[in-house]
Design an enzyme around this catalytic site. Structure first.
Site, PDB file in Angstrom:
ATOM      1  CD  GLU A 139      34.436  65.769  31.991  1.00  0.00           C
ATOM      2  OE1 GLU A 139      35.200  64.806  32.185  1.00  0.00           O
ATOM      3  OE2 GLU A 139      33.595  66.137  32.828  1.00  0.00           O
ATOM      4  CB  SER A 174      38.092  66.554  31.852  1.00  0.00           C
ATOM      5  OG  SER A 174      37.771  65.192  31.656  1.00  0.00           O
ATOM      6  CE1 TYR A 194      41.517  63.069  29.493  1.00  0.00           C
ATOM      7  CE2 TYR A 194      40.955  65.327  30.024  1.00  0.00           C
ATOM      8  CZ  TYR A 194      40.822  63.983  30.248  1.00  0.00           C
ATOM      9  OH  TYR A 194      39.978  63.539  31.232  1.00  0.00           O
ATOM     10  NE  ARG A 235      41.618  59.717  38.628  1.00  0.00           N
ATOM     11  CZ  ARG A 235      40.998  60.391  37.655  1.00  0.00           C
ATOM     12  NH1 ARG A 235      40.655  59.784  36.539  1.00  0.00           N
ATOM     13  NH2 ARG A 235      40.726  61.675  37.809  1.00  0.00           N
ATOM     14  CG  ASP A 289      41.800  62.387  41.234  1.00  0.00           C
ATOM     15  OD1 ASP A 289      42.241  61.247  40.966  1.00  0.00           O
ATOM     16  OD2 ASP A 289      41.090  63.045  40.448  1.00  0.00           O
ATOM     17  CD  GLU A 318      38.038  66.176  41.000  1.00  0.00           C
ATOM     18  OE1 GLU A 318      37.396  65.740  40.027  1.00  0.00           O
ATOM     19  OE2 GLU A 318      38.438  67.348  41.084  1.00  0.00           O
ATOM     20  CG  ASN A 369      36.462  60.535  37.362  1.00  0.00           C
ATOM     21  OD1 ASN A 369      35.471  59.951  36.949  1.00  0.00           O
ATOM     22  ND2 ASN A 369      37.215  61.290  36.590  1.00  0.00           N
ATOM     23  N   GLY A 424      38.294  58.258  32.863  1.00  0.00           N
ATOM     24  CA  GLY A 424      38.635  58.126  31.456  1.00  0.00           C
ATOM     25  C   GLY A 424      39.238  56.766  31.142  1.00  0.00           C
TER      26      GLY A 424
END
Length: 311
Positions: A24, A152, A217, A256, A258, A271, A273, A277
């Site tokens: 990443e 990612s 991305y 965050r 998900d 998951e 994070n 990002g």
């Protein structure tokens, strides 16, 4: 309690860490640059670093008062950099060593959520392609095959039949241990957490079969709907689940969580994070904007969180 700071000099010298050596790396460089520029525009005495392994043991970080870590993936997000910063006495926003390591390990975090009664799709951790075939048959296709400890969407595949499973296992195994996860067929939603509060949900409509690296991305066709077009009751449930999942991991400050909705419309935890990002495509800035906080204010808030009294 966190403090409301108005004078950028209070923060002292701030190091923004980016780069690293994980898959990443490129996203980390983008996140670091965006945070650096946002803090610089607000008068913070800030310096941007592209960190390599040797920098963690050298003297490049001497003379700083705090750090903002934007090193996504292994090394930066799994507790290693957090340990270095703590040894150096540099406050930083985000999960500490233990929570970072736990959250980075998708298998252990899913086990923890399951034991806490939080819903998460069925999963297995096969050690070989043969075990993967047996586990996939028990879980059922389609199935996600992903590395246990990378982010990612690196190394992740959506597998529809047994004939494609071995190749997907080999792809994920490049990055370490492999996780198989049941497919949830509904919408993908994410809930950002900032300073103990759940932000507005983001609904993701990916460009492609699922939200992979390209959709995250590179593509301009992926759609992000914020606030997410779900009813108030479901929004509240998901926000409460996000806070519970965050607390179960022992995370702090920001992150965050998900989710996917299953075939019955029930939210399932995917998951967490702990170092999201901060690029132009990133979801936490999007959620913060929906809550009335622009990117500069978000970065400033992260610095404010480093002023918390740890006693």
């Amino acid at each position: 309690m966190s403090q409301n700071i108005s004078n950028p000099r209070v923060f002292g010298r701030v190091a923004v860490l980016s780069g690293g050596w994980s898959p990443e790396r490129e996203i980390s460089l983008q996140s670091g640059e965006q945070v650096f520029l946002a803090l610089q525009r607000q008068g913070v005495n800030v310096e941007l670093f592209d960190i390599q392994r040797e920098d963690l043991l050298g003297n490049r970080l001497e003379g700083f008062d705090r750090a903002v870590n934007m090193m996504h993936g292994r090394g930066g997000e799994d507790g290693l950099v957090q340990a270095v910063l703590e040894l150096r006495g540099l406050p930083y926003p985000g999960a500490d060593v233990a929570a970072s390591a736990l959250a980075m390990d998708k298998l252990r975090s899913k086990r923890l959520w399951r034991d806490a009664g939080l819903p998460t799709p069925g999963f297995a951790a096969p050690a070989s392609p043969v075990e993967a075939l047996e586990a996939a048959q028990a879980i059922g296709y389609p199935i996600f095959v992903k590395p246990v400890a990378d982010g990612s969407s690196v190394g992740i595949s959506k597998v529809h039949s047994a004939k494609d499973l071995e190749a997907a296992f080999a792809e994920a195994a490049i990055y370490g241990d492999v996780l198989l996860e049941a497919f949830a067929s509904g919408r993908e939603l994410t809930c950002s957490v900032l300073a103990g509060e759940a932000l507005p949900l983001v609904c993701i409509e990916p460009d492609g079969d699922f939200y992979d690296y390209h959709a995250k991305y590179l593509s301009d066709a992926t759609r992000y709907l914020c606030p997410a077009p779900v009813d108030a009751a479901l929004t509240t449930r998901i926000q409460e689940m996000a806070l519970a999942a965050f607390a179960a991991i022992g995370a702090r400050h920001w992150g965050r969580v998900d989710f996917m909705l299953d075939g019955s419309g029930e939210p399932q935890l995917l998951e967490i994070n702990t170092l999201p990002g901060m690029t132009t495509h990133s979801l936490v800035p999007m959620a913060a904007q929906a809550a009335g906080m622009n990117f500069e204010a978000l970065c400033w808030r992260l610095l404010e969180l480093t002023m918390e009294d740890a006693s």
